[in-house]
Design a protein around this motif. Structure first.
Motif, short mmCIF file in Angstrom:
data_model
loop_
_atom_site.label_atom_id
_atom_site.label_comp_id
_atom_site.label_asym_id
_atom_site.label_seq_id
_atom_site.Cartn_x
_atom_site.Cartn_y
_atom_site.Cartn_z
N ILE A 52 98.29 -84.79 3.24
CA ILE A 52 96.93 -84.74 3.79
C ILE A 52 96.62 -83.34 4.32
O ILE A 52 95.56 -82.77 4.03
N TYR A 53 97.57 -82.78 5.06
CA TYR A 53 97.38 -81.43 5.64
C TYR A 53 97.13 -80.41 4.54
O TYR A 53 96.18 -79.61 4.62
N GLN A 54 97.96 -80.42 3.51
CA GLN A 54 97.83 -79.44 2.44
C GLN A 54 96.52 -79.62 1.67
O GLN A 54 95.91 -78.63 1.23
N PHE A 55 96.09 -80.86 1.51
CA PHE A 55 94.83 -81.11 0.81
C PHE A 55 93.67 -80.50 1.59
O PHE A 55 92.80 -79.82 1.01
N TYR A 56 93.63 -80.76 2.89
CA TYR A 56 92.62 -80.13 3.74
C TYR A 56 92.69 -78.60 3.61
O TYR A 56 91.68 -77.92 3.42
N HIS A 57 93.91 -78.10 3.76
CA HIS A 57 94.10 -76.64 3.85
C HIS A 57 93.64 -75.94 2.57
O HIS A 57 92.98 -74.90 2.63
N GLU A 58 93.99 -76.51 1.44
CA GLU A 58 93.65 -75.88 0.16
C GLU A 58 92.16 -76.02 -0.16
O GLU A 58 91.52 -75.07 -0.65
N ASN A 59 91.60 -77.17 0.14
CA ASN A 59 90.23 -77.44 -0.28
C ASN A 59 89.17 -76.94 0.70
O ASN A 59 87.98 -76.93 0.36
N LEU A 60 89.60 -76.52 1.88
CA LEU A 60 88.66 -75.92 2.83
C LEU A 60 88.81 -74.40 2.88
O LEU A 60 88.14 -73.73 3.67
N LYS A 61 89.66 -73.87 2.03
CA LYS A 61 89.89 -72.42 2.01
C LYS A 61 88.60 -71.66 1.72
O LYS A 61 88.35 -70.58 2.28
N SER A 62 87.75 -72.20 0.86
CA SER A 62 86.52 -71.51 0.49
C SER A 62 85.61 -71.28 1.69
O SER A 62 84.90 -70.27 1.77
N LEU A 63 85.62 -72.23 2.63
CA LEU A 63 84.80 -72.06 3.83
C LEU A 63 85.33 -70.93 4.70
O LEU A 63 84.54 -70.20 5.31
N GLU A 64 86.63 -70.79 4.75
CA GLU A 64 87.21 -69.67 5.51
C GLU A 64 86.88 -68.35 4.83
O GLU A 64 86.55 -67.36 5.50
N GLU A 65 86.94 -68.32 3.52
CA GLU A 65 86.63 -67.10 2.78
C GLU A 65 85.16 -66.68 2.96
O GLU A 65 84.83 -65.50 2.92
N LYS A 66 84.30 -67.67 3.19
CA LYS A 66 82.89 -67.39 3.44
C LYS A 66 82.62 -67.06 4.90
O LYS A 66 81.48 -66.74 5.27
N GLY A 67 83.65 -67.12 5.74
CA GLY A 67 83.49 -66.81 7.16
C GLY A 67 82.89 -67.94 7.98
O GLY A 67 82.45 -67.71 9.12
N MET A 68 82.90 -69.15 7.44
CA MET A 68 82.29 -70.28 8.13
C MET A 68 83.26 -70.97 9.09
O MET A 68 82.84 -71.53 10.11
N ILE A 69 84.55 -70.95 8.76
CA ILE A 69 85.55 -71.60 9.59
C ILE A 69 86.81 -70.74 9.64
O ILE A 69 86.96 -69.78 8.88
N GLU A 70 87.71 -71.11 10.55
CA GLU A 70 89.08 -70.62 10.53
C GLU A 70 89.99 -71.82 10.36
O GLU A 70 89.80 -72.86 11.01
N ARG A 71 90.97 -71.69 9.49
CA ARG A 71 91.96 -72.75 9.29
C ARG A 71 93.16 -72.51 10.19
O ARG A 71 93.35 -71.41 10.72
N PRO A 72 94.01 -73.52 10.39
CA PRO A 72 95.19 -73.34 11.24
C PRO A 72 96.12 -72.25 10.70
O PRO A 72 96.24 -72.06 9.49
N TYR A 73 96.76 -71.56 11.63
CA TYR A 73 97.74 -70.53 11.28
C TYR A 73 99.13 -70.98 11.72
O TYR A 73 99.31 -71.45 12.85
N VAL A 74 100.09 -70.85 10.83
CA VAL A 74 101.48 -71.20 11.14
C VAL A 74 102.33 -69.94 10.97
O VAL A 74 102.46 -69.43 9.86
N PRO A 75 102.90 -69.41 12.06
CA PRO A 75 103.72 -68.19 11.96
C PRO A 75 104.95 -68.42 11.08
O PRO A 75 105.41 -69.56 10.91
N PRO A 76 105.53 -67.34 10.54
CA PRO A 76 106.73 -67.48 9.70
C PRO A 76 107.90 -68.13 10.43
O PRO A 76 108.76 -68.75 9.78
N SER A 77 107.94 -68.01 11.75
CA SER A 77 109.05 -68.57 12.52
C SER A 77 108.95 -70.09 12.69
O SER A 77 109.90 -70.73 13.15
N ALA A 78 107.81 -70.66 12.32
CA ALA A 78 107.56 -72.07 12.61
C ALA A 78 107.55 -72.93 11.36
O ALA A 78 107.09 -72.51 10.30
#
Length: 377
Positions: free
Chosen positions: A259-285
């Motif tokens: 579910i998480y990955q589906f949201y993340h991949e399919n809402l990417k376009s909104l982030e690219e348009k500057g409409m939203i920010e998606r969650p960030y996961v650092p490399p350590s996590a």
């Protein structure tokens, strides 16, 4: 209506609860409590584990075991649930709120050391959304000043920092198995600690101040009141429900991640348009797909989006109101430095539905309706 959350159900919960009833022992520390405890210890390499009636009670136990005294100061983020502060206020501590990082919504590790005073006794970290704080830096600060570290890992069960399970890095870790969490027992939690010197005192504390745990292990011929305690022990029926879920850990984890990955991949376009920010996961996590949130422009847009999604049959929610802005937060604590991100970022954040039994066709519908939100088009 698509609910925001439903407690996970994998199939064996009723069978195990019926087994508890047939055994004739409903109170805690029975067969299923032991099974859950051993599972958590083995899965996350914890030194000691005690199931509790809630993460709130696990935090209260941690505050007691950390010897928090009236007048002590405890450093923590303001962007968290009230229990994170309550547990230490009950011990008479003053809360020192530190700003968060805007990328992870976790406490900003770079601001902690400047907040330390001679009264500081502990650092309480909150692993928001199952994404770990920068624990190496935090543990260095704690060691430098002789401070205890308590991990509020309510959202961090089955998440990791550099290969170590959240809740096993600090002096104490506190889990939640509330019905909103990845694995649930309705209401419940667990206290974790690596140093086994806390085992006996923690058992006494959980068992109303008695050495009852020793009695059941045959170490004493009768039990008695030996110190301060309360009733922090969950029933066997709660533990039975939880154990059915722990047995299916991989199935639950994989579905939530899908579910998480589906949201993340399919809402990417909104982030690219500057409409939203998606969650960030650092490399350590390594996160656990506890939640999926987006951050929009401001509170006004968030309110409009919540209303829009509700009109489409989708329940979405915002999250914490920063503690330092609340009446109790002002009474029991103070904000150290400037609130640059805590309030601003909290007002932008919106959580989308996320639970194990959520059908993927409904996840797709949520995404499609989010993409059609007029403000995003």
């Amino acid at each position: 209506m698509i609910d925001f959350n439903r407690p996970a159900f994998v199939g064996k919960e009723i069978e195990y609860i019926q087994d508890v009833i047939s055994r004739g022992k409903l109170c805690g520390d029975g067969e299923y409590t032991r099974k859950c405890t051993e599972w958590i210890k083995n899965q996350f390499h914890a030194g000691g584990v005690l199931l509790t009636t809630s993460c709130t009670h696990a935090l209260e136990m941690a505050a007691f075991l950390a010897d928090i005294q009236p007048g002590d100061e405890v450093i923590l983020p303001s962007y968290t649930f009230v229990s994170t502060g309550d547990a230490f206020v009950l011990r008479g501590a003053r809360l020192v709120f530190v700003d968060i990082r805007p990328d992870t919504m976790n406490i900003d590790e770079k601001l902690i050391e400047a907040a330390v005073t001679p009264r500081t006794k502990a650092i309480v970290v909150v692993h928001y959304a199952g994404v770990s704080c920068e624990m190496d830096e935090i543990m260095k600060i704690a060691e430098k000043y002789g401070l205890k570290v308590i991990e509020d890992a309510a959202q961090g069960v089955d998440a990791f920092y550099k290969g170590r399970a959240l809740g096993t890095i600090g002096d104490f870790g506190c889990y939640s198995f509330h019905e909103t969490k990845n694995y649930t027992m309705g209401e419940g939690g667990a206290l974790l600690f690596q140093d086994k010197k806390y085992q006996e005192q923690a058992e006494i504390l959980r068992e109303k101040g008695t050495d009852r745990s020793k009695f059941f292990r045959g170490q004493v011929d009768k039990y008695t009141w030996v110190g301060y305690g309360s009733s922090y022990l969950p029933s066997e029926m709660n533990a039975a429900y939880l154990y059915a879920q722990l047995e299916e850990r991989e199935k639950i984890f994989n579905k939530r991640m899908q579910i998480y990955q589906f949201y993340h991949e399919n809402l990417k376009s909104l982030e690219e348009k500057g409409m939203i920010e998606r969650p960030y996961v650092p490399p350590s996590a390594e996160h656990n797909a506890h939640m999926y949130y987006i951050k929009v422009k401001n509170m006004e847009v968030r309110g409009q989006l919540i209303a829009y999604l509700k009109s489409k049959g989708i329940l979405s929610v915002f999250h914490y109101i920063p503690l330092h802005t609340s009446p109790a937060g002002k009474r029991f604590g103070r904000f150290f430095g400037e609130d640059v991100y805590t309030t601003k970022e909290s007002e932008r954040l919106l959580r989308l539905p996320m639970f194990y039994n959520l059908p993927m066709e409904q996840v797709d519908y949520i995404v499609q309706q989010t993409l059609k939100f007029p403000q995003f088009c």
